[in-house]
Scaffold this motif. Structure first.
Motif, PDB file in Angstrom:
ATOM      1  N   HIS A 114       0.827  -1.210   0.000  1.00 25.57           N
ATOM      2  CA  HIS A 114       0.000   0.000   0.000  1.00 25.57           C
ATOM      3  C   HIS A 114       0.864   1.263   0.000  1.00 25.57           C
ATOM      4  CE1 HIS A 114      -4.290  -0.709   0.040  1.00 25.57           C
ATOM      5  NE2 HIS A 114      -4.130  -1.763   0.826  1.00 25.57           N
ATOM      6  N   ILE A 115       2.075   1.160   0.538  1.00 27.39           N
ATOM      7  CA  ILE A 115       2.973   2.310   0.549  1.00 27.39           C
ATOM      8  C   ILE A 115       3.360   2.702  -0.877  1.00 27.39           C
ATOM      9  CG2 ILE A 115       5.277   3.123   1.251  1.00 27.39           C
ATOM     10  CD1 ILE A 115       5.012   1.287   3.699  1.00 27.39           C
ATOM     11  N   PHE A 116       3.508   1.694  -1.748  1.00 29.97           N
ATOM     12  CA  PHE A 116       4.040   1.913  -3.080  1.00 29.97           C
ATOM     13  C   PHE A 116       2.977   2.101  -4.158  1.00 29.97           C
ATOM     14  CE2 PHE A 116       7.432  -0.421  -0.867  1.00 29.97           C
ATOM     15  CZ  PHE A 116       8.490   0.444  -1.073  1.00 29.97           C
ATOM     16  N   ILE A 123      -1.303  -4.744  -5.642  1.00 32.53           N
ATOM     17  CA  ILE A 123      -1.126  -4.996  -4.206  1.00 32.53           C
ATOM     18  C   ILE A 123      -1.279  -6.486  -3.900  1.00 32.53           C
ATOM     19  CG2 ILE A 123      -2.172  -4.651  -1.927  1.00 32.53           C
ATOM     20  CD1 ILE A 123      -2.802  -1.773  -2.822  1.00 32.53           C
ATOM     21  N   ALA A 124      -2.300  -7.120  -4.465  1.00 30.30           N
ATOM     22  CA  ALA A 124      -2.543  -8.539  -4.212  1.00 30.30           C
ATOM     23  C   ALA A 124      -1.388  -9.405  -4.730  1.00 30.30           C
ATOM     24  CB  ALA A 124      -3.855  -8.966  -4.862  1.00 30.30           C
ATOM     25  N   LEU A 125      -0.967  -9.135  -5.955  1.00 33.94           N
ATOM     26  CA  LEU A 125       0.137  -9.904  -6.543  1.00 33.94           C
ATOM     27  C   LEU A 125       1.440  -9.661  -5.779  1.00 33.94           C
ATOM     28  CD1 LEU A 125      -0.561  -9.333 -10.353  1.00 33.94           C
ATOM     29  CD2 LEU A 125      -0.854 -11.477  -9.079  1.00 33.94           C
ATOM     30  N   GLY A 126       1.695  -8.407  -5.428  1.00 35.47           N
ATOM     31  CA  GLY A 126       2.916  -8.077  -4.704  1.00 35.47           C
ATOM     32  C   GLY A 126       2.961  -8.685  -3.313  1.00 35.47           C
ATOM     33  N   ALA A 127       1.802  -8.750  -2.641  1.00 32.23           N
ATOM     34  CA  ALA A 127       1.744  -9.359  -1.313  1.00 32.23           C
ATOM     35  C   ALA A 127       2.069 -10.844  -1.381  1.00 32.23           C
ATOM     36  CB  ALA A 127       0.360  -9.136  -0.697  1.00 32.23           C
ATOM     37  N   ASP A 128       1.546 -11.527  -2.381  1.00 31.56           N
ATOM     38  CA  ASP A 128       1.871 -12.946  -2.569  1.00 31.56           C
ATOM     39  C   ASP A 128       3.364 -13.131  -2.820  1.00 31.56           C
ATOM     40  OD1 ASP A 128      -0.767 -13.654  -2.247  1.00 31.56           O
ATOM     41  OD2 ASP A 128      -1.207 -13.710  -4.391  1.00 31.56           O
ATOM     42  N   TYR A 129       3.932 -12.252  -3.635  1.00 31.92           N
ATOM     43  CA  TYR A 129       5.371 -12.309  -3.936  1.00 31.92           C
ATOM     44  C   TYR A 129       6.194 -12.134  -2.658  1.00 31.92           C
ATOM     45  CZ  TYR A 129       9.780 -11.276  -6.345  1.00 31.92           C
ATOM     46  OH  TYR A 129      11.084 -11.300  -6.787  1.00 31.92           O
ATOM     47  N   LEU A 130       5.836 -11.145  -1.837  1.00 30.16           N
ATOM     48  CA  LEU A 130       6.584 -10.850  -0.625  1.00 30.16           C
ATOM     49  C   LEU A 130       6.565 -12.015   0.365  1.00 30.16           C
ATOM     50  CD1 LEU A 130       5.842  -7.112   0.252  1.00 30.16           C
ATOM     51  CD2 LEU A 130       8.070  -8.156  -0.124  1.00 30.16           C
ATOM     52  N   ARG A 131       5.404 -12.627   0.541  1.00 30.96           N
ATOM     53  CA  ARG A 131       5.300 -13.738   1.493  1.00 30.96           C
ATOM     54  C   ARG A 131       6.263 -14.869   1.128  1.00 30.96           C
ATOM     55  NH1 ARG A 131      -0.343 -12.901   0.668  1.00 30.96           N
ATOM     56  NH2 ARG A 131      -1.315 -11.759   2.399  1.00 30.96           N
ATOM     57  N   ILE A 132       6.347 -15.169  -0.148  1.00 28.13           N
ATOM     58  CA  ILE A 132       7.182 -16.289  -0.585  1.00 28.13           C
ATOM     59  C   ILE A 132       8.659 -15.927  -0.575  1.00 28.13           C
ATOM     60  CG2 ILE A 132       7.702 -17.826  -2.528  1.00 28.13           C
ATOM     61  CD1 ILE A 132       4.732 -17.526  -3.353  1.00 28.13           C
ATOM     62  N   VAL A 133       8.994 -14.739  -1.067  1.00 24.27           N
ATOM     63  CA  VAL A 133      10.404 -14.384  -1.248  1.00 24.27           C
ATOM     64  C   VAL A 133      11.069 -13.982   0.064  1.00 24.27           C
ATOM     65  CG1 VAL A 133      10.332 -11.870  -1.624  1.00 24.27           C
ATOM     66  CG2 VAL A 133      11.868 -13.303  -3.013  1.00 24.27           C
TER      67      VAL A 133
END
Length: 336
Positions: A114-116, A123-133
């Protein structure tokens, strides 16, 4: 040492480091190329999510830079015991910061995205990426610190080999996981995150296996990491903290630019992520020369040859100007 011999010695250190940095950028470039075929949202999501990793990377580089100042000096007088004690401090700092970043990525990924950007899909795709990476931060931190310390004792090839392993694994797994090849499900952005995580684990394993079974200069043992030498604390803080703060402030400033761009739309963000790859490619030689300079100056001081520093620094400045000129030429005349 003659001027030609000096530059030859410098390039022996700088070239493998530059190639390693080029390969590291290549990992990001492959993600950009492959995710770009899935659309702007997927490309923007990974680019914005990786801003947290960008901040983490620069803090780790700052920590490594401060550590290398000490390690290069200790190696100049062949003080292996002090090198091992310095590593004990460094690993603790890296792991502490890595755990903080992992916790943020695991438990507040949407808040970070949400900051970016305000785009719900990104946001949804990026959140999934962050959790895994997020898990990869731990392995990247250890591999980077270990590789940088090995550079300070003039062992540079293992970092290059580890980066080649990482790039190879990343390319193959990206092809399999992003697009669902070889019978695997099509995972898209999540597949890129998983591929990156596995690649960084492989990189870390490569470096640590080398340090455990093949490294003969530092000869690090697990027991060396269990006890801290309080006599080194003040010196470690004086050398490392200013560099860490400098890198952190620079990364935060750069990330603010990404925040602005992220709120200008998905298309602009996607274009900016491609520019970032080109920008990083153009600076790898300068980074290699800078790393070589840190090693050479540190070794010179550690060996008690301060009288030679003026000449050494003058030669390094000439090399830096030449390397930067090449980077500027690439950016101006060959941007695509």
């Amino acid at each position: 040492m003659g001027e030609k011999q000096f530059y030859r010695s410098m390039m022996v250190i700088a070239m493998p480091i530059a190639l390693q940095n080029l390969i590291t950028v290549g990992v990001s470039m492959m993600d950009t190329l492959m995710l770009g075929s899935l659309g702007e949202a997927a490309l923007s999501a990974s680019a914005l999510a990786n801003q947290l990793f960008f901040i983490f990377t620069l803090v780790i580089y700052g920590t490594a830079g401060g550590t290398n100042v000490l390690v290069a000096q200790f190696w100049g007088r062949k003080d292996r015991e002090s090198i091992r004690r310095t590593l004990a401090y460094t690993y603790r700092i890296v792991l502490l910061f890595a755990f903080i970043m992992v916790a943020l990525s695991l438990f507040a990924p949407r808040m970070i995205m949400h900051i970016f950007t305000n785009d719900p899909e990104v946001i949804a795709l990026g959140a999934d990426y962050l959790r895994i990476v997020s898990v990869s931060y731990l392995f990247f931190g250890i591999a980077t610190i270990s590789g940088n310390v090995l550079r300070a004792v003039r062992t540079v090839r293992i970092g290059l080999i580890a980066s080649l392993v990482s790039l190879s694994v990343n390319i193959v797994l990206n092809w399999i996981l992003i697009f669902g090849n070889l019978g695997m499900p099509e995972m898209g952005v999540s597949g890129a995150a998983l591929a990156t995580t596995i690649a960084r684990i492989c990189e870390c394993i490569t470096v640590m296996v080398y340090m455990k079974y093949f490294e003969t200069k530092i000869m690090l043992k697990i027991r060396d990491l269990l006890h801290l030498d309080r006599s080194l604390r003040k010196r470690f803080i004086q050398n490392s903290v200013p560099v860490i703060c400098n890198e952190m402030l620079w990364s935060l400033g750069f990330s603010l630019l990404t925040v602005i761009i992220g709120h200008m739309g998905t298309a602009v963000t996607a274009a900016y992520s491609i520019y970032n790859v080109v920008s990083q490619l153009s600076s790898v030689m300068s980074q290699g020369i800078a790393a070589a300079a840190a090693v050479i100056v540190g070794n010179t001081i550690g060996a008690g040859k301060q009288g030679q520093l003026k000449e050494v620094i003058a030669r390094l400045q000439k090399a830096a100007v030449g390397g930067r000129s090449v980077c500027v030429h690439i950016c101006i005349f060959k941007p695509l």
